[in-house]
Design an enzyme around this catalytic site. Structure first.
Site, PDB file in Angstrom:
ATOM      1  N   CYS A 182       0.896  -1.158   0.000  1.00  0.00           N
ATOM      2  CA  CYS A 182       0.000   0.000   0.000  1.00  0.00           C
ATOM      3  C   CYS A 182       0.932   1.205   0.000  1.00  0.00           C
ATOM      4  O   CYS A 182       2.031   1.125  -0.540  1.00  0.00           O
ATOM      5  CB  CYS A 182      -0.866  -0.093   1.260  1.00  0.00           C
ATOM      6  SG  CYS A 182      -2.009   1.264   1.448  1.00  0.00           S
ATOM      7  N   ASP A 183       0.545   2.280   0.611  1.00  0.00           N
ATOM      8  CA  ASP A 183       1.480   3.407   0.733  1.00  0.00           C
ATOM      9  C   ASP A 183       1.224   4.131   2.044  1.00  0.00           C
ATOM     10  O   ASP A 183       0.087   4.298   2.448  1.00  0.00           O
ATOM     11  CB  ASP A 183       1.329   4.365  -0.449  1.00  0.00           C
ATOM     12  CG  ASP A 183       2.472   5.366  -0.487  1.00  0.00           C
ATOM     13  OD1 ASP A 183       3.556   5.025   0.046  1.00  0.00           O
ATOM     14  OD2 ASP A 183       2.282   6.465  -1.021  1.00  0.00           O
TER      15      ASP A 183
END
Lengths: 148, 170
Positions: free
Chosen positions: B121-122
């Site tokens: 994800c981030d």
């Protein structure tokens, strides 16, 4: 003697009218939530695991309007026998479906009168309610008095 | 008997009115539903998937990078399609965690072939990569890892990115 007969007839007629109105009103009330939320109703029908997924939308679309229409006709006293016959047939189907859910031990919402997620699971009380409604429906269907 | 006959006649008429009316209303209303829905995929029932679920592990950027260069891992972007299009790890496919059941059937063949799966994800607060690996692990996939703070770490190490690559999207 004639007055007594007349009174009896009037009482029966009053019972019939009251039953017809309550029967119709119940189905109008029961149809509204389903009519407003067809997808939720379709999901509930699917949960019964009686119809395949491809076929649940049709009853979800048709049943609420059919119940609503029959309810209104019963309230108005128009085509009340036909309406009662349809609703009685539906009630027999509902009783069968609820009975099958109880027999299989599936814990799902009934979707009978409300689609709310907080509604209780299908229970014997739903069978009782549908049974009582069926009795009312039979009375309306076979009442042989004058047209109210 | 006469009452029943009357009832049947009336019922036929009511049904003949109610069915087309119900179908017409359904067609006109905004929240109308399809008459015959396409059955939803059932992502949990995947008998073809390898068994023995294992616990997904956090993978370091160094090892992820090594697997990337050796082409020994399939990278999965667990974020939304919009975020994916804005920029993702080169060669990664998109499997938005919040629309898992919708995208999973398209991605499944790739997952089955992959030697290892690395989801990401981030940002340090984003748990989508971790959630996705947990889900895949429960479904029986093996050799699953998640890359903490995925894209930021990836960019920080100067590793290759792709943007607006619609073909790679599932």
């Amino acid at each position: 003697m004639q007055t007594n007969n007349l009174n009896k007839k009037n009482i029966l007629k009053a019972i019939f009218i009251l039953t017809r109105i309550m029967f119709g009103g119940t189905f109008i009330w029961a149809s509204l939530d389903k009519f407003l939320h067809p997808q939720v109703f379709a999901d509930i029908i699917l949960n019964y695991k009686i119809l395949p997924a491809q076929l649940v939308n049709l009853p979800a679309i048709i049943l609420p309007l059919l119940e609503l229409l029959c309810g209104v006709l019963l309230l108005c006293g128009i085509y009340f026998r036909g309406s009662a016959l349809i609703l009685n047939t539906l009630l027999i189907i509902f009783i069968g479906a609820i009975g099958s859910v109880l027999a299989r031990g599936i814990d799902i919402r009934c979707g009978c009168f409300t689609l709310s997620q907080s509604a209780d699971s299908v229970a014997l009380s739903d069978l009782t309610i549908d049974g009582l409604l069926l009795l009312a429906g039979i009375l309306v269907l076979f009442y042989r008095g004058e047209k109210p | 008997m006469e009452t029943l006959k009357t009832g049947i006649k009336e019922a036929i008429l009511i049904i003949a009115i109610a069915i087309p009316l119900a179908l017409a209303i359904n067609m006109l209303r905004k929240d109308g539903i399809p008459l015959f829905p396409v059955p939803k995929p059932e992502p949990i029932e995947v008998s073809a998937i390898p068994s023995k679920p294992i616990k997904p592990e956090l993978i370091s950027i160094e090892i992820a990078s090594q697997k990337f260069h050796e082409k020994k891992a399939l990278f999965i972007d667990a974020r939304s399609c919009e975020d994916y299009r804005a920029g993702h790890i080169s060669g990664a496919i998109n499997l938005p965690f919040h629309e898992f059941s919708h995208y999973f059937p398209n991605v499944m063949p790739l997952l089955e072939k992959a030697e290892a799966i690395i989801a990401y994800c981030d940002g340090t607060d984003c748990s989508l990569g971790h959630d996705l690996t947990n889900l895949l692990s429960e479904m029986g996939f093996e050799h699953i890892f998640y890359l903490g703070n995925g894209l930021t770490e990836w960019i920080g190490h100067g590793l290759p990115l792709e943007k607006e690559d619609a073909n790679k999207q599932s």
